[in-house]
Design an enzyme around this catalytic site. Structure first.
Site, PDB file in Angstrom:
ATOM      1  N   LYS A   1      34.037  47.678  38.201  1.00 20.08           N
ATOM      2  CA  LYS A   1      34.861  47.786  37.215  1.00 20.08           C
ATOM      3  C   LYS A   1      34.057  48.499  36.111  1.00 20.08           C
ATOM      4  O   LYS A   1      34.418  49.662  35.387  1.00 20.08           O
ATOM      5  CB  LYS A   1      35.599  46.738  36.691  1.00 20.08           C
ATOM      6  CG  LYS A   1      36.370  46.018  37.660  1.00 20.08           C
ATOM      7  CD  LYS A   1      36.740  44.515  37.255  1.00 20.08           C
ATOM      8  CE  LYS A   1      35.865  43.610  36.839  1.00 20.08           C
ATOM      9  NZ  LYS A   1      35.041  43.223  38.158  1.00 20.08           N
TER      10      LYS A   1
ATOM     11  N   ASP B   1      36.921  47.604  30.566  1.00 16.39           N
ATOM     12  CA  ASP B   1      36.479  46.894  31.981  1.00 16.39           C
ATOM     13  C   ASP B   1      36.875  45.489  32.183  1.00 16.39           C
ATOM     14  O   ASP B   1      36.394  44.728  31.538  1.00 16.39           O
ATOM     15  CB  ASP B   1      34.906  47.029  31.720  1.00 16.39           C
ATOM     16  CG  ASP B   1      34.144  46.067  32.614  1.00 16.39           C
ATOM     17  OD1 ASP B   1      32.899  45.867  32.252  1.00 16.39           O
ATOM     18  OD2 ASP B   1      34.737  45.336  33.235  1.00 16.39           O
TER      19      ASP B   1
ATOM     20  N   ASP C   1      42.318  36.671  33.185  1.00 16.55           N
ATOM     21  CA  ASP C   1      41.653  35.423  33.163  1.00 16.55           C
ATOM     22  C   ASP C   1      42.420  34.201  33.638  1.00 16.55           C
ATOM     23  O   ASP C   1      41.285  33.331  34.247  1.00 16.55           O
ATOM     24  CB  ASP C   1      41.770  35.410  31.318  1.00 16.55           C
ATOM     25  CG  ASP C   1      40.715  34.587  30.683  1.00 16.55           C
ATOM     26  OD1 ASP C   1      39.828  34.860  30.318  1.00 16.55           O
ATOM     27  OD2 ASP C   1      41.022  33.201  30.631  1.00 16.55           O
TER      28      ASP C   1
ATOM     29  N   ILE D   1      27.326  42.814  45.012  1.00 20.04           N
ATOM     30  CA  ILE D   1      26.547  41.561  44.203  1.00 20.04           C
ATOM     31  C   ILE D   1      25.393  41.587  44.434  1.00 20.04           C
ATOM     32  O   ILE D   1      24.453  41.427  43.448  1.00 20.04           O
ATOM     33  CB  ILE D   1      27.441  40.205  44.490  1.00 20.04           C
ATOM     34  CG1 ILE D   1      28.775  40.082  44.021  1.00 20.04           C
ATOM     35  CG2 ILE D   1      26.514  38.978  43.998  1.00 20.04           C
ATOM     36  CD1 ILE D   1      29.787  38.860  44.361  1.00 20.04           C
TER      37      ILE D   1
HETATM   38  N1  LIG Z   1      32.378  52.561  44.555  1.00 20.90           N
HETATM   39  C1  LIG Z   1      31.178  51.796  44.556  1.00 20.90           C
HETATM   40  N2  LIG Z   1      30.240  52.172  45.830  1.00 20.90           N
HETATM   41  C2  LIG Z   1      28.943  51.993  45.681  1.00 20.90           C
HETATM   42  N3  LIG Z   1      28.428  51.062  44.981  1.00 20.90           N
HETATM   43  C3  LIG Z   1      29.224  50.758  43.768  1.00 20.90           C
HETATM   44  C4  LIG Z   1      30.537  51.153  43.600  1.00 20.90           C
HETATM   45  N4  LIG Z   1      30.902  50.720  42.518  1.00 20.90           N
HETATM   46  C5  LIG Z   1      30.019  50.042  42.051  1.00 20.90           C
HETATM   47  N5  LIG Z   1      28.825  49.926  42.679  1.00 20.90           N
HETATM   48  C6  LIG Z   1      27.803  49.186  42.317  1.00 20.90           C
HETATM   49  O1  LIG Z   1      27.954  47.859  42.401  1.00 20.90           O
HETATM   50  C7  LIG Z   1      27.319  46.930  41.678  1.00 20.90           C
HETATM   51  C8  LIG Z   1      28.588  46.304  40.793  1.00 20.90           C
HETATM   52  O2  LIG Z   1      29.306  47.310  40.112  1.00 20.90           O
HETATM   53  P1  LIG Z   1      29.844  47.119  38.661  1.00 20.90           P
HETATM   54  O3  LIG Z   1      30.298  48.249  38.150  1.00 20.90           O
HETATM   55  O4  LIG Z   1      28.961  46.104  37.936  1.00 20.90           O
HETATM   56  O5  LIG Z   1      31.016  46.022  39.252  1.00 20.90           O
HETATM   57  P2  LIG Z   1      31.908  44.982  38.239  1.00 20.90           P
HETATM   58  O6  LIG Z   1      31.859  45.663  36.877  1.00 20.90           O
HETATM   59  O7  LIG Z   1      33.172  45.196  38.739  1.00 20.90           O
HETATM   60  O8  LIG Z   1      31.404  43.769  38.364  1.00 20.90           O
HETATM   61  C9  LIG Z   1      26.629  47.866  40.916  1.00 20.90           C
HETATM   62  O9  LIG Z   1      25.208  47.955  41.166  1.00 20.90           O
HETATM   63  C10 LIG Z   1      27.032  49.555  41.097  1.00 20.90           C
HETATM   64  O10 LIG Z   1      26.244  50.345  40.982  1.00 20.90           O
HETATM   65  N1  LIG Z   2      34.908  31.505  35.956  1.00 21.95           N
HETATM   66  C1  LIG Z   2      34.983  32.650  35.499  1.00 21.95           C
HETATM   67  N2  LIG Z   2      33.988  33.542  36.092  1.00 21.95           N
HETATM   68  C2  LIG Z   2      34.096  34.663  35.705  1.00 21.95           C
HETATM   69  C3  LIG Z   2      35.386  35.370  34.815  1.00 21.95           C
HETATM   70  N3  LIG Z   2      35.155  36.621  34.651  1.00 21.95           N
HETATM   71  C4  LIG Z   2      34.251  37.006  35.226  1.00 21.95           C
HETATM   72  N4  LIG Z   2      33.567  36.012  35.660  1.00 21.95           N
HETATM   73  C5  LIG Z   2      32.208  36.031  36.329  1.00 21.95           C
HETATM   74  C6  LIG Z   2      32.219  36.617  37.514  1.00 21.95           C
HETATM   75  C7  LIG Z   2      30.897  37.186  37.516  1.00 21.95           C
HETATM   76  O1  LIG Z   2      30.075  36.324  37.918  1.00 21.95           O
HETATM   77  C8  LIG Z   2      30.594  37.829  36.174  1.00 21.95           C
HETATM   78  C9  LIG Z   2      30.982  38.984  35.733  1.00 21.95           C
HETATM   79  O2  LIG Z   2      32.230  39.444  36.382  1.00 21.95           O
HETATM   80  P1  LIG Z   2      32.463  40.984  37.260  1.00 21.95           P
HETATM   81  O3  LIG Z   2      33.718  40.888  37.627  1.00 21.95           O
HETATM   82  O4  LIG Z   2      32.488  41.855  35.927  1.00 21.95           O
HETATM   83  O5  LIG Z   2      31.159  41.156  38.112  1.00 21.95           O
HETATM   84  O6  LIG Z   2      31.322  36.712  35.318  1.00 21.95           O
HETATM   85  C10 LIG Z   2      36.643  34.327  34.368  1.00 21.95           C
HETATM   86  O7  LIG Z   2      37.393  34.503  33.969  1.00 21.95           O
HETATM   87  N5  LIG Z   2      36.104  33.053  34.613  1.00 21.95           N
END
Ligand SMILES: Nc1ncnc2c1ncn2[C@@H]1O[C@H](COP(=O)(O)OP(=O)(O)O)[C@@H](O)[C@H]1O
Ligand SMILES: Nc1nc2c(ncn2[C@H]2C[C@H](O)[C@@H](COP(=O)(O)O)O2)c(=O)[nH]1
Length: 223
Positions: free
Chosen positions: A14, A78, A84, A141
């Site tokens: 995202k 994002d 939520d 992750i």
């Molecule tokens: N489509 C994709 N292909 C490969 N790696 C990705 C892709 N999208 C995100 N990543 C990698 O995965 C990890 C998590 O991405 P991130 O944008 O932080 O995800 P989110 O915001 O959904 O938690 C980062 O290291 C990013 O570089």
């Molecule tokens: N319990 C909750 N955890 C949450 C929520 N939104 C995000 N998260 C956690 C999940 C990841 O550890 C981190 C960031 O989320 P990403 O999707 O950006 O990787 O925060 C929530 O609403 N509740």
């Protein structure tokens, strides 16, 4: 112009796609401030104790960011307030919140959602959902490397993440605050592959044109 919100499981991409898309559209990105979230590491240490507090923290920050995003009408957000409840009710379903906390949360969320109905723009124009499998989610992750999110840190996170994915399927199907599209996060590496990145952007632009949110002749040079 438009308000686009990203959705998807942990590590789906995202924040990365928010950055790519906002630059391409020439609009403002709104990022979820995770790294200065003091409750998040506490939650992963003691989910039962901190699930409610963490959710109130996220709900508050998401409420303010969606209000800001709906005010300036020209941005990419994002994640949003719409996911939520998914996270909190999933945690409540596995015994991490009392029924009083669930009732309090639901009332607060309802009040906030009612507040959004008074905004000049009540909902985003488009939801872009990034769909990933469990295997891809774990890879991402690990790649991102937040210690408390790793299976080595807590092996029970495997069940937690798999459950999260199972909650996202109906959540996406039931989402109806705006038009929505799904991106295959397993297939499209929009970080490493220029071709995949362009395919994702072309899909989103085509949807915005179909919705008359962009002129047919729009190109990135319009920015
Ligand atoms: N489509 C994709 N292909 C490969 N790696 C990705 C892709 N999208 C995100 N990543 C990698 O995965 C990890 C998590 O991405 P991130 O944008 O932080 O995800 P989110 O915001 O959904 O938690 C980062 O290291 C990013 O570089
Ligand atoms: N319990 C909750 N955890 C949450 C929520 N939104 C995000 N998260 C956690 C999940 C990841 O550890 C981190 C960031 O989320 P990403 O999707 O950006 O990787 O925060 C929530 O609403 N509740």
């Amino acid at each position: 112009m438009t308000v686009i919100v990203l959705s998807g499981p942990i590590g789906a991409g995202k924040s990365s796609l928010t950055s790519i898309l906002s630059k391409y559209l020439g609009t403002q990105p709104f990022y979820e401030s995770v790294d200065n979230n003091p409750v998040l590491p506490l939650f992963y240490k003691d989910p039962k104790k901190y699930a409610f507090l963490l959710q109130i923290f996220f709900l508050n920050t998401r409420f303010h960011s969606i209000k800001a995003a709906l005010t300036d009408d020209n941005n990419v957000l994002d994640r949003s307030i719409y996911e939520d409840s998914l996270f909190f009710h999933m945690n409540a379903d596995i015994g991490r919140a009392t029924k009083e906390e669930v009732a309090t949360y639901d009332e607060l969320l309802d009040s906030m959602m009612k507040e959004l109905e008074h905004m000049p723009k009540k909902h985003p124009d488009l939801l872009v959902h990034i769909d990933v499998s469990y295997e891809t989610m774990i890879k991402r992750i690990q790649k991102r490397g937040r210690e408390f999110e790793q299976l080595d840190y807590d092996p029970t996170l495997e069940d937690y993440y798999k459950r999260l994915l199972s909650y996202y399927e109906p959540w996406y199907e039931n989402y109806d605050y705006s038009p929505k599209i799904k991106i295959d996060g397993d297939k499209l590496d929009f970080m490493a592959s220029e071709k995949d990145r362009q395919e994702v952007l072309d899909t989103i632009i085509a949807k915005l044109k179909e919705m008359d949110k962009l002129p047919e002749d729009w190109t990135p040079s319009h920015n």
